[in-house]
Structure formats: C-alpha cells, structure tokens
Write a protein that holds these residues in place. Structure first.
Motif, PDB file in Angstrom:
ATOM      1  N   GLY A 153       1.657  -0.861  -8.779  1.00 48.13           N
ATOM      2  CA  GLY A 153       0.281  -0.111  -8.803  1.00 48.13           C
ATOM      3  C   GLY A 153      -0.321  -0.222 -10.369  1.00 48.13           C
ATOM      4  O   GLY A 153       0.550  -0.185 -11.334  1.00 48.13           O
ATOM      5  N   GLU A 154      -1.611  -0.476 -10.313  1.00 51.03           N
ATOM      6  CA  GLU A 154      -2.366  -0.619 -11.566  1.00 51.03           C
ATOM      7  C   GLU A 154      -3.120   0.715 -11.801  1.00 51.03           C
ATOM      8  O   GLU A 154      -4.358   0.611 -11.504  1.00 51.03           O
ATOM      9  CB  GLU A 154      -3.126  -1.845 -11.693  1.00 51.03           C
TER      10      GLU A 154
ATOM     11  N   LEU B 293       0.772  -1.054  -0.069  1.00 53.63           N
ATOM     12  CA  LEU B 293      -0.055  -0.166  -0.251  1.00 53.63           C
ATOM     13  C   LEU B 293       0.618   1.295   0.022  1.00 53.63           C
ATOM     14  O   LEU B 293       0.548   2.246  -0.613  1.00 53.63           O
ATOM     15  CB  LEU B 293      -0.924   0.018   1.078  1.00 53.63           C
ATOM     16  N   SER B 294       2.207   1.077   0.806  1.00 52.01           N
ATOM     17  CA  SER B 294       2.800   2.488   0.818  1.00 52.01           C
ATOM     18  C   SER B 294       3.546   2.430  -0.604  1.00 52.01           C
ATOM     19  O   SER B 294       3.805   3.757  -0.904  1.00 52.01           O
ATOM     20  CB  SER B 294       3.876   2.142   1.873  1.00 52.01           C
ATOM     21  N   ALA B 295       3.565   1.392  -1.424  1.00 53.51           N
ATOM     22  CA  ALA B 295       4.384   1.796  -2.565  1.00 53.51           C
ATOM     23  C   ALA B 295       3.635   2.371  -3.905  1.00 53.51           C
ATOM     24  O   ALA B 295       4.054   2.608  -4.789  1.00 53.51           O
ATOM     25  CB  ALA B 295       4.707   0.185  -3.246  1.00 53.51           C
ATOM     26  N   LEU B 296       2.094   2.750  -3.620  1.00 56.39           N
ATOM     27  CA  LEU B 296       1.254   3.216  -4.735  1.00 56.39           C
ATOM     28  C   LEU B 296       1.670   4.704  -4.780  1.00 56.39           C
ATOM     29  O   LEU B 296       1.220   5.708  -4.376  1.00 56.39           O
ATOM     30  CB  LEU B 296      -0.015   2.971  -3.985  1.00 56.39           C
TER      31      LEU B 296
ATOM     32  N   ALA C  63      -0.719  -8.714 -15.051  1.00 55.89           N
ATOM     33  CA  ALA C  63      -0.095  -9.506 -15.488  1.00 55.89           C
ATOM     34  C   ALA C  63       1.097  -9.979 -14.614  1.00 55.89           C
ATOM     35  O   ALA C  63       1.428 -11.018 -14.271  1.00 55.89           O
ATOM     36  CB  ALA C  63       0.238  -9.891 -16.668  1.00 55.89           C
ATOM     37  N   VAL C  64       1.926  -8.852 -14.413  1.00 55.59           N
ATOM     38  CA  VAL C  64       3.020  -8.750 -13.535  1.00 55.59           C
ATOM     39  C   VAL C  64       2.724  -9.075 -12.205  1.00 55.59           C
ATOM     40  O   VAL C  64       3.254  -9.863 -11.547  1.00 55.59           O
ATOM     41  CB  VAL C  64       3.696  -7.368 -13.885  1.00 55.59           C
ATOM     42  N   ASN C  65       1.504  -8.411 -11.702  1.00 54.30           N
ATOM     43  CA  ASN C  65       1.226  -8.581 -10.284  1.00 54.30           C
ATOM     44  C   ASN C  65       0.706 -10.162  -9.924  1.00 54.30           C
ATOM     45  O   ASN C  65       1.084 -10.634  -8.970  1.00 54.30           O
ATOM     46  CB  ASN C  65       0.298  -7.697 -10.020  1.00 54.30           C
TER      47      ASN C  65
ATOM     48  N   GLU D 110      -4.813  -1.113 -21.760  1.00 55.23           N
ATOM     49  CA  GLU D 110      -3.918  -2.208 -22.214  1.00 55.23           C
ATOM     50  C   GLU D 110      -2.436  -2.385 -21.359  1.00 55.23           C
ATOM     51  O   GLU D 110      -2.126  -3.446 -20.576  1.00 55.23           O
ATOM     52  CB  GLU D 110      -3.438  -2.037 -23.447  1.00 55.23           C
ATOM     53  N   LEU D 111      -2.159  -1.103 -20.833  1.00 53.90           N
ATOM     54  CA  LEU D 111      -1.101  -1.060 -19.923  1.00 53.90           C
ATOM     55  C   LEU D 111      -1.324  -1.624 -18.724  1.00 53.90           C
ATOM     56  O   LEU D 111      -0.666  -2.502 -17.873  1.00 53.90           O
ATOM     57  CB  LEU D 111      -0.448   0.377 -19.739  1.00 53.90           C
ATOM     58  N   ASN D 112      -2.475  -1.389 -18.181  1.00 51.54           N
ATOM     59  CA  ASN D 112      -2.787  -1.851 -16.888  1.00 51.54           C
ATOM     60  C   ASN D 112      -3.061  -3.418 -16.669  1.00 51.54           C
ATOM     61  O   ASN D 112      -2.786  -4.031 -15.689  1.00 51.54           O
ATOM     62  CB  ASN D 112      -4.509  -0.998 -16.324  1.00 51.54           C
TER      63      ASN D 112
END
Length: 289
Positions: A220-221, A16-19, A234-236, A227-229
């Motif tokens: 973060g998405e 959460l802190s990373a957003l 997919a990375v997540n 498309e990028l989201n």
C-alpha cells in the motif's frame, strides 16, 4: 482449465485485499479452532491444493475480524505453531493456542482467506489448504537460504504434501506480500529485484516445482509522508516488473545452441559379392519361381 490465467486475475483481488491500515487488532473471537483430517477429502472433491502465504505484516493481517468465523470444509489452514490442520478462519496467522487462543498476538484479517474463497468459487472439485508463513516487519533477507523463515516455509510445504491424500495433494502457488521493509533505503530497493528473483529460484528448486506460480502483490502507498510513499512506489515497480525480470532471467540462463561441425563422410560404394547375382536377375528369378 486455464489455471495460470485464473491465478493472475486473482492477483488483483489479492492486492486490493492487502491494503491494511494501522488499527488496533482486537483479540481473536469464538474459540476453538475446528480440527480437520486432511488425509481425507470432503465429498465431491478430488484434490488438495496447497498455497503458501509468505511475507510480512500485510500478509499476516491486521484489523477487526468478522463476528462469525468462516467454517468451510473446503478451506483449511495449518496452524502457524503446531503444524496441525483446522478449518480456515481469521486470523490465519494465529500463534496462540488452537483451543482457547491464549498467547495470540496482533494477527487479524489478511488477504489469504479472500484469495482462497475466490479460488474455491472457480474450482469446485478441490479442497484448498493454506500454509501461513508470514512474519510482520521481516525484510527479504530473512527469507534467504538458510534463514529460519524460508527453511520453515519449505518444511511446512513438504509436510503438507505428506499429510494430504497420497497422489492427490499438490502445491499450487506461493503468495508473496512483502516490500515495506525494503523501502527504508535506496540501497535495499536497488537490491530487491535480485533478491526477489533468487527467492523464486530457490523456492522452485527446493520444492522440485520449476513452474510453481509465484504471485507477488504490491504494497500500500498510503503514508502521509510523500518521500516514504515514493519509496513504496519504487518497491511496487520492482514487484510489478517481476514477470519481465523472470523472462530476462530465463533468457540469460538458456544455454547457447551449439552447432557440431563434421566433415561429410564419403559415400562408400557397396561392394557386390562375387557369389551373388545382380538384384535385377534375382528379382526375375523370384518372379518366375
């Protein structure tokens, strides 16, 4: 003390802190950094626990820093360029001078300090040492064996072990926040699981810590581009599936049990010595004597 459970629970806070959103990061304020001698522990503490901060820009941090920097003697940081130790504060990934901050870049507020404060609240007899290693925009290929980022991270970790109090300094975990660079193509995403698992293996081997916790945060998405989201999602999925990947990896590497087949050895009768009376007669004589 249930340390693994604590670390996993804190991973949510870490995520959460990373957003961090794309905002202009102001210059760091109120120099200088406060030097610390980490070879000596503060009163009331018994150990120095080292955490590695690895990844790209979200780990490095962006955004506006607090008006008053943190000055907690129980949380310290290694300077990214000089390897010197100071009281931890934002930006953890400072590249400028520790005296006047000249030469700083766009590092700001990252998740490392919030993570350290959460650990500190649960473990009251340790000092926490943060080792910043993240570099913005870096793909996982730059964290491969022989690459400068990886080699420097291992070097800093080993240096912290030497600089801390002997017998009381321990590397407790590696924090990983990276993956946006892999979202650029389907090929990079497909190669990410193997590269990530290899990173865990190498880090544990090079630090001689086979059970070192590796805490990976999702990215973060939040992009407008759907498309990028989708690629970030997919990375997540790869990052969230890392525990399952590691379990499968251990099963593949576990040696197959081998059963040794031997012919049973024939029982051999013990030959009675001609000059020795039978056991019953000897016991009888001993009882009479």
């Amino acid at each position: 003390m249930q340390r693994p459970r604590l670390l996993l629970a804190l991973a949510l806070l870490f995520a959460l802190s990373a957003l961090a959103q794309r905002v202009q990061t102001p210059p760091p304020n109120k120099p200088p950094l406060t030097p610390v001698d980490i070879s000596r522990l503060p009163a009331g503490t018994e150990a120095l626990e080292v955490y590695l901060l690895m990844g790209q820009s979200n780990m490095k941090g962006r955004g506006v820093m607090p008006e008053e920097p943190l000055r907690d003697p129980r949380i310290v940081m290694m300077h990214l360029k000089t390897d010197e130790w100071f009281l931890a504060r934002h930006p953890l990934h400072l590249v400028g001078s520790p005296v006047d901050f000249k030469g700083h870049d766009n590092a700001g507020v990252g998740p490392g300090l919030a993570f350290a404060q959460a650990i500190e609240a649960k473990l009251d007899r340790v000092r926490i040492a943060l080792v910043p290693c993240a570099v913005g925009g870096t793909p996982i290929s730059r964290w491969a064996a022989g690459q400068r980022l990886y080699d420097d991270c291992v070097r800093k970790a080993k240096l912290a072990l030497v600089q801390g109090p002997a017998g009381k300094t321990h590397i407790r975990a590696a924090l990983w926040l990276q993956g946006e660079a892999e979202s650029r193509s389907e090929e990079l995403i497909a190669a990410y699981p193997a590269a990530l698992s290899d990173l865990v293996d190498r880090l544990r081997a090079d630090l001689a810590l086979p059970n070192l916790p590796f805490i990976a945060s999702t990215v973060g998405e939040m992009r407008v581009d759907a498309e990028l989201n989708g690629k970030l999602a997919a990375v997540n999925r790869v990052l969230l599936d890392l525990p399952n990947q590691r379990n499968a990896h251990r099963l593949r590497r576990r040696p197959r049990p081998e059963v040794a087949h031997r012919r049973p050895r024939p029982l051999r009768r013990r030959r009675a010595r001609a000059d020795r009376p039978p056991l019953r007669r000897r016991l009888s004589r001993a009882a009479r004597g």
